[in-house]
Structure formats: structure tokens, C-alpha cells
Design a protein around this motif. Structure first.
Motif, PDB file in Angstrom:
ATOM      1  N   LYS A   2       0.840  -1.186   0.000  1.00  0.00           N
ATOM      2  CA  LYS A   2       0.000   0.000   0.000  1.00  0.00           C
ATOM      3  C   LYS A   2       0.877   1.238   0.000  1.00  0.00           C
ATOM      4  CE  LYS A   2      -3.851   2.368   2.222  1.00  0.00           C
ATOM      5  NZ  LYS A   2      -4.886   2.351   3.279  1.00  0.00           N
ATOM      6  N   ILE A   3       0.602   2.122  -0.986  1.00  0.00           N
ATOM      7  CA  ILE A   3       1.332   3.378  -1.116  1.00  0.00           C
ATOM      8  C   ILE A   3       0.352   4.517  -0.837  1.00  0.00           C
ATOM      9  CG2 ILE A   3       2.510   4.934  -2.735  1.00  0.00           C
ATOM     10  CD1 ILE A   3       2.583   1.226  -3.400  1.00  0.00           C
ATOM     11  N   THR A   4       0.747   5.450   0.008  1.00  0.00           N
ATOM     12  CA  THR A   4      -0.070   6.617   0.303  1.00  0.00           C
ATOM     13  C   THR A   4       0.637   7.852  -0.221  1.00  0.00           C
ATOM     14  OG1 THR A   4      -0.984   5.578   2.294  1.00  0.00           O
ATOM     15  CG2 THR A   4      -1.174   7.973   2.126  1.00  0.00           C
ATOM     16  N   TYR A   5      -0.106   8.672  -0.957  1.00  0.00           N
ATOM     17  CA  TYR A   5       0.500   9.877  -1.543  1.00  0.00           C
ATOM     18  C   TYR A   5      -0.421  11.069  -1.339  1.00  0.00           C
ATOM     19  CZ  TYR A   5       2.498  13.172  -4.867  1.00  0.00           C
ATOM     20  OH  TYR A   5       3.050  14.287  -5.435  1.00  0.00           O
ATOM     21  N   ARG A   6       0.115  12.112  -0.697  1.00  0.00           N
ATOM     22  CA  ARG A   6      -0.621  13.358  -0.482  1.00  0.00           C
ATOM     23  C   ARG A   6       0.240  14.508  -1.018  1.00  0.00           C
ATOM     24  NH1 ARG A   6      -1.763  10.074   3.827  1.00  0.00           N
ATOM     25  NH2 ARG A   6      -3.995   9.772   4.257  1.00  0.00           N
TER      26      ARG A   6
END
Length: 337
Positions: free
Chosen positions: A6-10
Motif C-alpha cells: 500500500k502506497i499513500t500519496y498526499r
């Protein structure tokens, strides 16, 4: 597929992109990975109330920002990238819409020039109740209100075009882009042909809901938190964007005039339905003619968007599209929930 990550990008504001192509990747994905990405609305969050007229608070060409691009490992030209939208959640408790001078289906534009004055620029603010799954339309000149169902969608999603091109995020075409169809909601799988090494996926322009055609040119624009999964389908090209849901397959055509977008979508659907069922071309054409639907995405962007949709149960013994990738990615999304 490899083990899920899982990759989170903000993105920060200065990390938002305004083209497909011509940008370095912000992160890398592999088949089976899950991406949770924050996206901004088409105004970049600058239109927040009736006094924030887009022509005054926004600056061209800094409209319709996308988050990304994301480099997808093993994606090469001639492959297809499958993107399953697992969830689309409004990031704020409000959304906005507007009318623009010289923009939209029911006013004069640069391509349909008339001597009448442009439409008044006006902003509508929608209060969003996520728990109730509703939002409220409030007329600006009277006391009329109506509750509308929340139906979040992604308006703009695509990959880099080929030939070293960089295309504005306002434009829909073979690479995807500003498709502006309500069908791009959670539970849908989008298929895009890969044009460059790594595909370079990007998305943004969330809508809390949008009518077919997006007549005024603006949906109920929202920032989102969107979760998606991807898979690279090796050696299988896809000429125009396609969608798959549990119930239907859909082909997308983007062009002007509108009838050319219609023809592109239905030409692709006839071929796709024939390949899935073994129907001869004219038999597939006849079947699509009698069972097909043609929802309109937009009639205001540089290219118009028309879809050709066929419900799966109406196809005679079809093979699973793209080897059943929609079902695989849907199961992965269900595990996330």
C-alpha cells in the motif's frame, strides 16, 4: 501478481500536475499494489464560496490539477493498464460548481461564436453529508433546495500519451484524461493503453456527482481521498479507454463533433463484444444496436466524451474481459474494506 503493497500519496500544492506526459514520477507502483491518493478539485481548492469567482481566483492554465504521475513497473507500450477504483471519498464537507463566461453547452464559446453576451459567472456551494450520503442543492436567487444522492466519481484520470507529447489535463483522448463520465465511480475498472515506459498514471478532478453530459461544464467539484489498485496486462493493447463494472462493459470515444465520439465508442464496442463472444462483426453490430446504451460524459471539453455500454448478461456466453482482471481487482478491493 506480486505481494500487495500500500502506497499513500498526499501532494503538496506545488507538486500537482497540469499535464499528462512531461513530468517525472512521484512514486512507483507494481501490479497488485494499492494506492491511496489525495486529489484536489478542478479549481485547486481556491473556489470556496459565492464570492470566489473562478476567473478572479484561478489562473490559466492552472486548472484541473492531477496527482501523480505514478510509474507502474513492467508497463510498456503495447500493454494495457487496469485501474480499479476501490473507493472515492470526499475530503471536505462541501463542494462547488459554477457557470463560466464562454464555457459550457448552453452558451457561446470560442468554437461556437455568437454575438450574444456571455453567461454570468456564478458559484454554487453544496453542503455534503457523507454519513447520510447526501448533498444539498441551494438555488442562488430563490429559496428552492433539493437533496441529491452523493455519487462520487473521478473526472480526470489517464496515462502519458505517446510520441513525447504532453497533453493538458483538460483534454480527454486515447490516453484517458478529462473523461468526465459518472461511470468512473467506486467499483469500476478502467482499462488504458500504455504509451510510454511506466505508463505514468495520474488522476484528479473529483466530483461529488455529475449529470450525464456535464451541461454547464462543471460538476460538483470536490477534493478526494481515492483508493485504487492496478494491474499490468502484458502484450494486450487497448486503443481507446474502456470500463468494466460488475454489470456492464463500456467503451469510450473522445472527439469533436459529438457524432465522431459516438462512432469511436460504438466501433470499439462492436469489436470488443465480438472478441468476447465470437460473434461475427455484423451480428455484433446488430446486437449492440439493440441492447446498447450511449451515456454522454461531457459536451464542453476540447474533446467531447461518449460511451457505448452493454450489459454483460445480454452478451451470448462472453469470455471474461482481459482474462478476468476486473474480478481479481474487485476481490482485492473487498479485502481492503
Amino acid at each position: 501478481m506480486t505481494a500487495m503493497e500500500k502506497i499513500t500519496y498526499r501532494p503538496a500544492r506545488d507538486e500537482l500536475a497540469y499535464t499528462f506526459g512531461g513530468r517525472m514520477p512521484v512514486a512507483h507502483l507494481r501490479s497488485g499494489d494499492v494506492l491511496e491518493v489525495s486529489t484536489e478539485d478542478c479549481f485547486g481548492g481556491l473556489v470556496r464560496g459565492p464570492a470566489d469567482l473562478p476567473s478572479q481566483v484561478c489562473r490559466m492554465p492552472y486548472l484541473n490539477p492531477v496527482s501523480g504521475p505514478f510509474f507502474v513497473e513492467d508497463a510498456e507500450p503495447g500493454d494495457t493498464l487496469a485501474i480499479h477504483l476501490a473507493s472515492i471519498t470526499p475530503a471536505r464537507d462541501w463542494g462547488v460548481s459554477s457557470t463560466f463566461p464562454h464555457f459550457g453547452a448552453l452558451t457561446s464559446t470560442s468554437h461556437t461564436a455568437t454575438l450574444q453576451p456571455p453567461l454570468e459567472e456564478r458559484v454554487w456551494v453544496y453542503d455534503i453529508d457523507q454519513q447520510a450520503g447526501r448533498m444539498r442543492f441551494q438555488a442562488t436567487e430563490t429559496d428552492h433546495t433539493v437533496e441529491l444522492p452523493l455519487d462520487p466519481m473521478i473526472g480526470t484520470i489517464g496515462v502519458a500519451p505517446g510520441g513525447f507529447e504532453a497533453r493538458s489535463t483538460i483534454v480527454p483522448d486515447t490516453h484517458g484524461g478529462n473523461l468526465d463520465t459518472p461511470q468512473l465511480r467506486a467499483g469500476t475498472t478502467l482499462y488504458l493503453g500504455v504509451n510510454v515506459h511506466g505508463a505514468m498514471l495520474a488522476l484528479g478532478d473529483g466530483h461529488a456527482r455529475q449529470g450525464e453530459g456535464e451541461a454547464c461544464g462543471v460538476g460538483i467539484e470536490i477534493a478526494t481521498t481515492t483508493t485504487l489498485t492496478v494491474e499490468v496486462i502484458k502484450g494486450v493493447p487497448t486503443a481507446w479507454p474502456r470500463l468494466e463494472t460488475d454489470q456492464a462493459i463500456l467503451s469510450i470515444g473522445c472527439a469533436r463533433p459529438l457524432e465522431d465520439a459516438y462512432r469511436i465508442a460504438h466501433h470499439d464496442m462492436v469489436g470488443w463484444a465480438g472478441s468476447l463472444t465470437g460473434l461475427e462483426t455484423l451480428d455484433a453490430y446488430q446486437l449492440v444496436s439493440q441492447v446498447g446504451r450511449a451515456p454522454i460524459g461531457n459536451v464542453c471539453d476540447p474533446n467531447y466524451t461518449v460511451l457505448a455500454a452493454v450489459d454483460k448478461p445480454l452478451l451470448p456466453t462472453p469470455e471474461p474481459a482481459y482474462g478476468g482482471v476486473h474480478a481479481r481487482l474487485r476481490q482485492l478491493a473487498a479485502r481492503l474494506r
